[in-house]
Scaffold this active site. Structure first.
Site, PDB file in Angstrom:
ATOM      1  N   ASP A 101       0.869  -1.171   0.000  1.00  0.00           N
ATOM      2  CA  ASP A 101       0.000   0.000   0.000  1.00  0.00           C
ATOM      3  C   ASP A 101       0.911   1.228   0.000  1.00  0.00           C
ATOM      4  O   ASP A 101       2.119   1.138   0.219  1.00  0.00           O
ATOM      5  CB  ASP A 101      -0.968   0.011   1.192  1.00  0.00           C
ATOM      6  CG  ASP A 101      -2.170   0.928   0.905  1.00  0.00           C
ATOM      7  OD1 ASP A 101      -2.106   1.734  -0.046  1.00  0.00           O
ATOM      8  OD2 ASP A 101      -3.172   0.851   1.626  1.00  0.00           O
TER       9      ASP A 101
HETATM   10  C1  BGC Z   1      -4.882   3.398   0.000  1.00  0.00           C
HETATM   11  C2  BGC Z   1      -5.106   2.346  -1.057  1.00  0.00           C
HETATM   12  C3  BGC Z   1      -4.917   2.929  -2.432  1.00  0.00           C
HETATM   13  C4  BGC Z   1      -3.521   3.538  -2.500  1.00  0.00           C
HETATM   14  C5  BGC Z   1      -3.180   4.114  -3.858  1.00  0.00           C
HETATM   15  C6  BGC Z   1      -3.599   4.167  -0.218  1.00  0.00           C
HETATM   16  O1  BGC Z   1      -3.515   5.262   0.621  1.00  0.00           O
HETATM   17  O2  BGC Z   1      -4.872   2.776   1.262  1.00  0.00           O
HETATM   18  O3  BGC Z   1      -6.402   1.815  -0.930  1.00  0.00           O
HETATM   19  O4  BGC Z   1      -5.091   1.929  -3.401  1.00  0.00           O
HETATM   20  O5  BGC Z   1      -3.454   4.588  -1.544  1.00  0.00           O
HETATM   21  O6  BGC Z   1      -3.887   5.258  -4.113  1.00  0.00           O
END
Ligand code: BGC
Length: 770
Positions: A293
């Site tokens: 993530d």
């Molecule tokens: C979120 C994810 C997301 C990623 C990319 C993160 O902050 O937890 O769900 O896919 O950002 O944008």
């Protein structure tokens, strides 16, 4: 040079540079051996730094979804330091960057372009929790397929969806993004979403993109509903309740998996080898690639896992293939290799997984496969897509209360429409709709005016605000992401304007609830009631003596305890998406009969949380919901029961259920049994009912939940019509993970329950033979 000619040239250039013959038509159909040879040859020619570059997913800057390092992408592409790009939009812009990568990168390797396409690309569907409330799996699949085809022609080849974290605590703002609290329903939705995004997984079809199941794992169980918080859970609970939806996505062939921010058994998911390798690949056979993530590798420093060097090593060794935004791999792995902390084989393995995904997507054959601006323009927000989004939005709405059949509204007289959302093009959308183009959408009030014509007079007032006059009530999140929202405190003038409209009207509809961006990431709440200024308004509207309907907008289960007692009709609208106006008109005026059912429990108060229907029994059960000293019903100030249970939802018609009948009272270990219930539409109009099946294993080697959803059927019945609904119960449905984590059905008695929601069930029992 036209686009197609350019594609061919680029593809031939890549093939020539690798001294291999051009792949036969349909890259994804090519054999595993052919892919292995291609990638083997390519990797044999790549430097270690280029291989590390493939592990890097970096932001390109159109959208900011979190604290991710942005980069000077062009020079990095030239040096082969980027494997995939996040958050760039538009077929032409993506094609330009792709061209740069394949023409200037050391081995002409195409990029994957990823973005959070969570509930639609430009045609915006309800938030995922709303889509889940449809209990309509073909519709779920269709919503993902439409999102994929819009995005997949506009340059994007990868979405960070589906999100399948189980959430039983709506203080967590990300409940909006998940499928609710139930492992089985969420698993079915996970499979439907993967099918919708990826099709059959060959990517031969136009407009299918790579899906990414997230957040692996257990993120939805963050303590106290606080985002990014600790999770600590037994393996039994993981295996039986929290892991099944991720596994379902893997079994449906999802191409990628995103690790979560939280710890799992004390080790952050992004550095957890048991999770990312032993379980995901060893037990479940996952063959795609894993991605962190945003920033979750470098965040392991704050978790106490060491410095940047240590966490990069930890992540790679754990089986985390791609680094989203930490720049941990690009900055640390070379040294780690030199010092023997990681091996070349570790890097090769991660690189191979990513190159395989590029191969399967068909990018080596045509790097511009997903860039078709002309087709994108035709597809995006097409009448057909809008129609589907509108239908899904109507099906997502849950009728919570309808005293005296106040709804549907009559198209006559004077109707007061009150609320801050009515005049907005953006606030109907919900979180994670970055690709939306709000200029395309019509505010609810305009749709209502147009559709009602001269049949009734609509009186409109804003009435209240999304938040009270307290700056702490808006998370900094709303400001960080470019959504600088200026809230004005609700004033006596705005109340007065609303009351004037109400006093003149025959009926009042109050459109209240959360702001579109008040749920989603980093949007936890400690209070789940309507903001005080909205409650004040609602009380005053009720005091006019006019019949009042509440339409509640929220990205989570909220507390509607007061309203459930004071307002005669309540419609839960979630965040309906781009077609909100038409969908709301359809439902409120009865052109569509509501059929949504809650995928989450609505609590009476925040103190009950976490709360879900499928709890384990305690040793001190109580016979009813009243306070009984020394029993499980022991809040001195609240019952245990929810306000509205999981699976609940009314209709403009009524349904009656016969007691459940079983085809026998025993089942062989390899046999099956039918459970049948007769459902009758006892009302005056046609309607859709979702008939639910729950099972309980009352005596087992471990304590089992008081009930578990194991099936449902969504049926349409004409007024007066009856139908037998039959569920086939198999031993597979009786299985669970025992304390040795063996997946077994234990012989003995089982209870079968059917009904319209998790709380109104009739039951029968049978015995599973050894
Ligand atoms: C979120 C994810 C997301 C990623 C990319 C993160 O902050 O937890 O769900 O896919 O950002 O944008």
């Amino acid at each position: 040079m036209n686009k197609f000619f350019h594609c061919l040239c680029a593809a031939s250039a890549i093939a020539a540079s690798l001294f291999i013959s051009e792949p036969a038509a349909g890259a994804a159909k090519d054999s595993r051996a052919e892919m292995d040879t291609f990638i083997g040859n390519l990797m044999a020619d790549m430097t270690i730094d280029e291989k590390i570059g493939q592990l890097n997913l970096c932001g390109a800057g159109d959208i900011d979804t979190g604290p991710v390092a942005q980069s000077n992408i062009a020079s990095r592409l030239k040096r082969g330091e980027v494997g995939a790009v996040l958050n760039l939009m538009g077929a032409d812009r993506i094609a330009r960057l792709q061209k740069y990568a394949v023409e200037n990168g050391p081995h002409h390797i195409p990029l994957i372009f990823g973005l959070d396409i969570i509930h639609g690309y430009r045609t915006i569907f309800p938030i995922p929790l709303g889509i889940a409330a449809t209990w309509n799996l073909p519709a779920v699949e269709q919503s993902a397929a439409i999102a994929a085809t819009e995005a997949g022609h506009d340059g994007l080849s990868w979405t960070f969806s589906p999100m399948v974290d189980i959430c039983r605590d709506p203080r967590w703002g990300r409940q909006a993004e998940c499928n609710g609290e139930d492992p089985w329903l969420s698993s079915e939705i996970a499979k439907a979403m993967v099918r919708g995004y990826q099709g059959d997984g060959s990517f031969d079809d136009d407009g299918r993109i790579l899906a990414c199941v997230k957040h692996f794992a257990l993120y939805g169980a963050s303590e106290a509903g606080r985002d990014y918080n600790t999770v600590d859970m037994s393996r039994l609970q993981m295996y039986n309740e929290y892991l099944p939806p991720y596994r379902a996505a893997v079994e449906a062939g999802v191409g990628s998996v995103m690790s979560s921010f939280n710890t799992v058994e004390g080790i952050p998911a992004s550095g957890n080898r048991w999770l990312l390798t032993d379980l995901l690949r060893g037990e479940w056979g996952f063959g795609g690639f894993t991605v962190s993530d945003a920033g979750s590798i470098h965040e392991m420093r704050a978790h106490g896992m060491g410095d940047m060097y240590d966490v990069a090593v930890l992540a790679l060794k754990a089986g985390l293939n791609m680094d989203l935004g930490s720049e941990a791999y690009t900055t640390q792995l070379r040294r780690a290799l030199d010092e023997g902390r990681v091996s070349e084989a570790d890097i090769d393995l991660a690189c191979r997984r990513i190159l395989e995904a590029k191969w399967k997507l068909g990018l080596f054959k045509d790097p511009y496969k997903f860039c078709d601006a002309k087709k994108a323009e035709k597809l995006i927000y097409s009448p057909e897509h809008r129609r589907t989004a509108r239908e899904i939005a109507t099906q997502s709405m849950v009728l919570l209360k309808n005293e005296g059949n106040l709804l549907p509204l009559q198209k006559k007289g004077k109707i007061a429409l009150i609320g801050p959302i009515l005049n907005s093009r953006e606030e109907i959308l919900g979180p994670w709709s970055w690709c939306a183009d709000s200029t395309l959408y019509t505010p609810i009030i305009d749709v209502f005016r147009k559709r009602i014509g001269d049949k009734a007079e609509l009186l409109y007032a804003r009435g209240a605000e999304y938040i009270d006059d307290d700056p702490r009530q808006i998370g900094s999140y709303l400001f960080e992401r470019g959504h600088r929202i200026q809230f004005h405190p609700a004033s006596e003038e705005s109340y007065a304007e609303a009351l004037k409209a109400a006093n003149e009207a025959d009926v009042v509809v109050a459109f209240l609830g959360e702001h579109s961006l008040a749920s989603g990431e980093s949007s936890s709440r400690t209070s789940l009631t309507l903001p005080e200024n909205q409650r004040v308004l609602l009380r005053r509207l009720i005091a006019t003596g006019k019949p009042v309907v509440l339409v509640n907008f929220s990205g989570r289960a909220v507390v509607l305890d007061e309203e459930s007692r004071t307002v005669p009709a309540i419609l839960q609208a979630w965040m309906p998406g781009s077609e909100a106006g038409d969908a709301l008109f359809d439902v409120l005026f009865g052109e569509v009969n509501p059929s949504g059912k809650l995928p989450v429990t609505f609590p009476r108060n925040v103190g009950q949380l976490p709360l879900s229907y499928n709890a384990l029994p305690t040793g001190r059960p109580a016979s009813d919901d009243n306070f009984h000293k020394y029993t499980t019903v022991c809040y001195t100030d609240s019952p245990n029961s929810p306000l509205y249970p999981f699976g609940y939802g009314l209709s403009y018609t009524t349904f009656s259920y016969s007691p459940v009948r079983l085809s026998g009272d025993t089942m062989d270990a390899d046999g099956s049994l039918m459970a049948t219930v007769t459902v009758t539409n006892t009302g005056k109009r046609e309607g859709i009912e979702t008939v639910q099946l729950y099972l309980r294993d009352p005596v087992a080697s471990i304590s089992r939940p008081v009930k578990q959803l194991k099936g449902f059927q969504r049926i349409n019945l004409k007024a007066g019509e009856s139908r037998d609904v039959t569920f086939n119960i198999t031993p597979e449905m009786l299985k669970f993970y025992n304390s040795s984590l063996e997946y077994v059905a234990e012989p003995g008695q089982f209870i079968v329950m059917t009904g319209p929601d998790s709380n109104s069930l009739s039951s029968a029992t049978f015995t599973l033979r050894p």
